[in-house]
Design a protein around this motif. Structure first.
Motif, PDB file in Angstrom:
ATOM      1  N   ASP A  77      49.737  13.636  22.314  1.00 25.52           N
ATOM      2  CA  ASP A  77      49.087  13.269  23.571  1.00 25.52           C
ATOM      3  C   ASP A  77      47.605  13.625  23.559  1.00 25.52           C
ATOM      4  O   ASP A  77      46.771  12.882  24.103  1.00 25.52           O
ATOM      5  N   SER A 109      44.333  11.131  23.863  1.00 29.64           N
ATOM      6  CA  SER A 109      43.264  11.301  24.850  1.00 29.64           C
ATOM      7  C   SER A 109      41.887  11.129  24.226  1.00 29.64           C
ATOM      8  O   SER A 109      40.922  10.776  24.916  1.00 29.64           O
ATOM      9  N   LEU A 127      45.030  12.892  30.161  1.00 30.59           N
ATOM     10  CA  LEU A 127      45.950  13.808  29.499  1.00 30.59           C
ATOM     11  C   LEU A 127      46.869  14.502  30.502  1.00 30.59           C
ATOM     12  O   LEU A 127      48.039  14.765  30.213  1.00 30.59           O
TER      13      LEU A 127
END
Length: 287
Positions: free
Chosen positions: A141, A145, A187
């Protein structure tokens, strides 16, 4: 791939397609360089690993600055905080250490990621790594981002500039803070619109910021401006996630930054002729 020159359009596309900004940028890059998304992701992951290494090396590596204008500020702050002297809270204090570390390592000629420039290299790594640690987020993740941050950077580069020589430090540390703020918002589950507000808030907080490197080196005052930009990014992200909006849309803030940079004297754009670079102490030399 169409040139990304509007955050508003990017936000709209994200909503219409039901995709995060990061996913749209990843797919754009895949199409642009004609390699699979998986390979583009691996390349960004490699960049992320360099960011992590630069934090470690900048904090622990004892390599000296040849100019003598800077020291181990990240280590000093780290040691100070370990003694219980923390007025900023854990996440901001940790981010400040990281921003100083990466900037220091850059000044030591260490390997860093220009994000978006070498002079602003500490902000994005510091912000994302600190949030990652604080929230226990996975690497996938966080790497994604970075595509969000890259998309914001592309818009700023298209509409204005990322160069201190063209726009002053607002274009470097200001842009880095805007990119980091947007990335953190995504995020942490924020909407595409909130990403845009975070970008706008962070960038307008630095409008008019000059580029005045002492001795022409990216050390003084640049390293401490990375710390300032890191705090700015976290503040902007927090405000946007709370639903606070920028009265001026992000695209217009970027345009204003360009206009300010065009009106700024060349003495304040990386020439070391004005600002702090022209103070008595700087003129005497700090080495």
């Amino acid at each position: 791939m169409s040139i990304r020159n509007s955050l508003k359009d990017l936000e709209k596309e994200s909503v219409e397609q039901g995709k995060k900004i990061s996913q749209i940028i990843l797919e754009d890059q895949s199409a642009e360089i004609d390699i699979p998304c998986s390979e583009v992701f691996l390349r960004m992951t490699s960049n992320f690993h360099v960011m992590k290494e630069s934090v470690t090396e900048g904090t622990e590596n004892g390599k000296a600055f040849s100019s003598g204008t800077c020291g181990s500020d990240s280590r000093r702050l780290h040691d100070y905080l370990r003694k219980g002297h923390n007025i900023c809270g854990d996440i901001l204090s940790g981010a400040l250490i990281k921003s100083l570390a990466v900037s220091r390592y850059n000044s030591c000629m260490g390997r860093i990621v220009a994000a978006p420039t070498a002079g602003s290299c500490g902000i994005i790594p510091a912000v994302l790594l600190s949030v990652m640690e604080e929230r226990g987020l996975g690497e996938h993740d966080v790497v994604m981002s970075l595509f969000n941050a890259g998309g914001v950077g592309m818009v700023i580069a298209s509409r204005a500039t990322l160069s201190g020589a063209e726009g002053g430090c607002q274009a470097e540390c200001g842009s880095a803070a805007a990119m980091a703020a947007s990335a953190v918002v995504e995020l942490l589950g924020g909407s595409p619109e909130q990403c845009g507000h975070a970008c706008a808030i962070a960038l307008k907080n630095t409008l008019g910021l000059i580029c005045d490197p002492v001795g022409g080196l990216v050390q003084v005052p640049c390293i401490k401006r990375n710390a300032m930009g890191t705090a700015n990014a976290l503040v902007a992200a927090q405000l946007a996630l709370a639903g606070i909006q920028s009265a001026i849309p992000a695209d217009e803030v970027i345009d204003a930054m360009k206009a300010v940079g065009q009106k700024m004297s060349s003495d304040f754009k990386e020439t070391a002729k004005g600002g702090l670079a022209d103070t008595p102490t700087a003129r005497r030399g700090m080495g």
